[in-house]
Design an enzyme around this catalytic site. Structure first.
Site, PDB file in Angstrom:
ATOM      1  N   GLY A 316     -29.147 -27.704 -10.689  1.00  0.00           N
ATOM      2  CA  GLY A 316     -29.303 -28.019  -9.275  1.00  0.00           C
ATOM      3  C   GLY A 316     -29.273 -29.516  -9.011  1.00  0.00           C
ATOM      4  O   GLY A 316     -28.995 -29.936  -7.903  1.00  0.00           O
ATOM      5  N   ASP A 318     -27.179 -32.135  -9.589  1.00  0.00           N
ATOM      6  CA  ASP A 318     -25.893 -32.714  -9.969  1.00  0.00           C
ATOM      7  C   ASP A 318     -25.563 -33.804  -8.963  1.00  0.00           C
ATOM      8  O   ASP A 318     -25.301 -33.506  -7.826  1.00  0.00           O
ATOM      9  CB  ASP A 318     -24.801 -31.656 -10.063  1.00  0.00           C
ATOM     10  CG  ASP A 318     -24.856 -30.659  -8.901  1.00  0.00           C
ATOM     11  OD1 ASP A 318     -25.936 -30.389  -8.366  1.00  0.00           O
ATOM     12  OD2 ASP A 318     -23.794 -30.183  -8.497  1.00  0.00           O
ATOM     13  N   GLU A 524     -27.933 -32.466   4.589  1.00  0.00           N
ATOM     14  CA  GLU A 524     -28.222 -31.974   3.244  1.00  0.00           C
ATOM     15  C   GLU A 524     -29.310 -32.794   2.555  1.00  0.00           C
ATOM     16  O   GLU A 524     -30.089 -32.273   1.765  1.00  0.00           O
ATOM     17  CB  GLU A 524     -26.912 -32.083   2.458  1.00  0.00           C
ATOM     18  CG  GLU A 524     -26.966 -31.685   1.036  1.00  0.00           C
ATOM     19  CD  GLU A 524     -25.734 -32.184   0.280  1.00  0.00           C
ATOM     20  OE1 GLU A 524     -25.099 -33.155   0.705  1.00  0.00           O
ATOM     21  OE2 GLU A 524     -25.417 -31.573  -0.756  1.00  0.00           O
TER      22      GLU A 524
END
Ligand SMILES: *[C@@H]1O[C@H](CO)[C@@H](O)[C@H](O)[C@H]1NC(C)=O
Ligand SMILES: *[C@@H]1O[C@H](CO)[C@@H](O)[C@H](O)[C@H]1NC(C)=O
Ligand SMILES: *[C@@H]1O[C@H](CO)[C@@H](O)[C@H](O)[C@H]1NC(C)=O
Ligand SMILES: *[C@@H]1O[C@H](CO)[C@@H](O)[C@H](O)[C@H]1NC(C)=O
Ligand SMILES: *[C@@H]1O[C@H](CO)[C@@H](O)[C@H](O)[C@H]1NC(C)=O
Ligand SMILES: *[C@@H]1O[C@H](CO)[C@@H](O)[C@H](O)[C@H]1NC(C)=O
Ligand SMILES: *[C@@H]1O[C@H](CO)[C@@H](O)[C@H](O)[C@H]1NC(C)=O
Ligand SMILES: *[C@@H]1O[C@H](CO)[C@@H](O)[C@H](O)[C@H]1NC(C)=O
Length: 574
Positions: A316, A318, A524
């Protein structure tokens, strides 16, 4: 394409069997597009593996091979554009916008503790974003697996947003927390059912619902999703359906090569888990990037790097300095040789949840087995990953050359290891996972350590203290990490921890609110250093939408509310 094994040192080998014909074609088109169109900031390699084929795979491959090439072997840009529009559908054409049946514009009993009208208005706008993020997978996907990299799913899917056009595994936990605040329990159950169907097919939940994600998973939070829904619905049928699936998922994470053995200072053996992608080629969705990162490496060295890149994607995170030997260069990634704090905290939670579900279902065998697995892992986490002096847990780095055979089972490797004592938000995840029992005095040490860590900043929790330009590093703050830190502090039972939790929640809400009013979107990731500042870095542009950010805002507002007179603007904007 068969790649030879590698990592012979400690008996570790990954053998890739190769890429499907569909992905081989799409990756070739991706590479051709980079050569023809150039790699500007808007070039997104993932787009080329997401677009559905209009005609058969063979026909498309033949047409692609027949395109004229220039002397330097590139395809003239206009020719390639023409080919793409003739032979491919739009990227979103295989999903259908779908309003979930349990969506109400103003949900019943919505955020009862939010009294400030501006906050209510904004929260309702976020709630409405579920409509934008809901999709049904078109029936054409199941009928034409050779034309779609998308995986078919029966229930409504909630996507993160923008370039992320498909379901993701760990994102779904925070999406579900938000859906429950929105009163969309059936949709939340559907999200879980989708993931369970994938787990039944693969034996684990893949990273996301695309064929190019089927050789790696993501942080395993399925049991947490089920627990969140169960606590709201008391639906025993859900637990009954989930139990065998969770047992399979647990076996995936607790068998080799995910599970490794290590010895503590007293020579006692423990088992902990690591991330490990079953993949040692460039990731199809980032093929052009990965091959660039590995440029100049020989075949076996490149295979090892590709494996550690895909493994970082499984984590998760990256990408992050956390997985790099030198903390700055992607070429030094060694993700698969690290025992991560957060993964083992998640597995501890999974074991506790399975124990709990089994107790509700009256399955004593499973209950006892998982109670014991949880207490073994708790002990292992404390012996291997905990630092009393620093009041937190640190990732342990395995030595690729240092290993011996287990005395208990001489076919199994026992690794040498060393804690790498660097500051990451993940060091505090075990507090959230409940690895330290209620009333344990070490909880106060953790609260103290977090206060002094440098990670708590004016606009949330920084991922790390190092600015590498990677997205899982300073100064980026990510909703899931912020949420786990807040929930961990709040559950610590330490008054100061509870105060910090509330303060971090407020600064996070303010920052998300300010950014929303600047750019009109939920994002995000954000920048922890300054209220309202948006995040950056990494291998793609900033994405909007955004599933887990929306879920965390809704769930924090549910938890803490917002008084009528509390200002909502960033402190420096007052
Ligand atoms: C990737 O996963 C698929 C589906 O499970 C499997 O068929 C394939 O062999 C795997 N590839 C590798 C390289 O392990
Ligand atoms: C290939 O050749 C064309 C025409 O000479 C040129 O415009 C293009 O930049 C070249 N592309 C690459 C990747 O070298
Ligand atoms: C596609 O082509 C391969 C060989 O190139 C052939 O074996 C296969 O039968 C073809 N498939 C279809 C559906 O035409
Ligand atoms: C969808 O549901 C049907 C009927 O229950 C089942 O046969 C099928 O395998 C499911 N599809 C997926 C993708 O799991
Ligand atoms: C407990 O659960 C396991 C796994 O689903 C199952 O095989 C077993 O039969 C169950 N035992 C009882 C007593 O229900
Ligand atoms: C490949 O490169 C690595 C490190 O760069 C080196 O240790 C290894 O010996 C090389 N292998 C071959 C087959 O050349
Ligand atoms: C390894 O296993 C074999 C067969 O079980 C046993 O005879 C041998 O003593 C074991 N060796 C060690 C070092 O434990
Ligand atoms: C740490 O604790 C001190 C004393 O309670 C407090 O003033 C400070 O704001 C805290 N720092 C953070 C980052 O929470």
């Amino acid at each position: 394409m068969v790649l030879e094994g590698f990592m012979a040192a400690c008996g570790q080998t990954v053998v890739s069997t190769g890429v499907s014909k569909l992905l081989t074609l799409l990756v070739a088109i991706q590479s051709a597009a980079l050569a023809s169109f150039g790699g500007g900031p808007d070039f997104d390699p993932k787009y080329y593996v997401d677009i559905p084929l209009r005609y058969s795979l063979n026909e498309t491959a033949r047409a692609f091979d027949a395109l004229p090439r220039l002397q330097n072997n590139t395809i003239p840009p206009r020719v390639l554009e023409q080919f793409l529009s003739q032979y491919f559908e739009l990227a979103d054409s295989n999903v259908i916008a779908d309003a979930p049946k349990d969506f109400n514009r103003i949900p019943q009993n919505f955020l009862p503790l939010v009294h400030n009208p501006q906050v209510r208005k904004w929260a309702l706008q976020i709630h409405e974003l579920w409509l934008e993020l809901s999709r049904k997978i078109s029936p054409s996907v199941a009928m034409n697996p050779n034309k779609n990299t998308l995986l078919p799913l029966n229930n409504t899917v909630l996507v993160p947003g923008a370039r992320f056009r498909e379901v993701y595994y760990w994102d779904s936990y925070w999406v579900i927390k938000g859906l429950l605040v929105s009163g969309m329990t059936d949709t939340a159950k559907g999200v879980i059912e989708n993931l369970m169907e994938l787990a039944e097919r693969y034996g684990f939940v893949p990273n996301g619902a695309r064929i190019y994600y089927e050789n790696r998973s993501q942080p395993p939070l399925l049991s947490m999703m089920i627990r969140a829904v169960y606590e709201k619905t008391h639906d025993k049928a859900l637990l009954k359906r989930a139990l065998p699936i969770l047992l399979r998922e647990h076996a995936f994470w607790t068998s080799e090569p995910h599970e490794v053995r290590v010895r503590d200072k007293n020579g006692d053996e423990h088992r902990l888990s690591r991330f490990w992608a079953h993949w040692n080629s460039p990731r199809p969705e980032s093929f052009t990037i990965d091959t660039h990162v590995a440029r100049g490496m020989n075949k076996s060295r490149a295979a090892q790097l590709y494996h550690d890149i895909a493994t970082a994607a499984e984590s998760g995170w990256d990408f992050s300095s956390r997985w790099m030997e030198d903390q700055q260069n992607l070429r030094t990634l060694r993700t698969s040789m690290i025992i991560p704090v957060d993964l083992n905290a998640f597995l501890f939670q999974m074991e506790k949840n399975v124990e709990y579900f089994a107790s509700i279902l009256g399955n004593q065998t499973i209950q006892t087995q998982f109670a014991s697995a949880a207490s073994d892992r708790q002990r292992a986490i404390q012996r291997i990953l905990w630092s009393r002096k620093r009041g937190q847990w640190f990732d342990a780095w395995l030595s690729p050359n240092g290993c011996s055979f287990s005395e208990n089972d001489n076919k199994t490797i026992v690794y040498e290891w060393k804690q790498k004592r660097l500051t990451y938000a993940s060091n505090f995840v075990p507090l959230w996972a409940g690895v330290l029992p209620k009333g344990d005095p070490r909880r106060a040490l953790v609260v103290e350590a977090l206060n002094k860590s440098g990670l708590v900043l004016p606009a949330g929790i920084a991922t790390s203290l190092r600015n590498t330009g990677q997205q899982w590093d300073f100064p980026n703050a990510w909703a899931p990490l912020v949420d786990m830190v807040i929930e961990g502090l709040d559950a610590s039972g330490i008054p100061r921890g509870k105060m910090m939790a509330k303060a971090i929640s407020q600064s996070w809400i303010r920052s998300n609110y300010e950014a929303y009013h600047q750019v009109g979107k939920m994002l995000e990731k954000y920048d922890a250093t300054s209220c309202g500042k948006i995040g950056g870095g990494g291998e793609y542009n900033l994405q909007t939408g955004f599933g887990w950010s929306n879920g965390v805002v809704l769930s924090l507002l549910q938890k803490y509310g917002w008084p009528a007179d509390k200002p909502l603007f960033c402190p420096d904007a007052l």
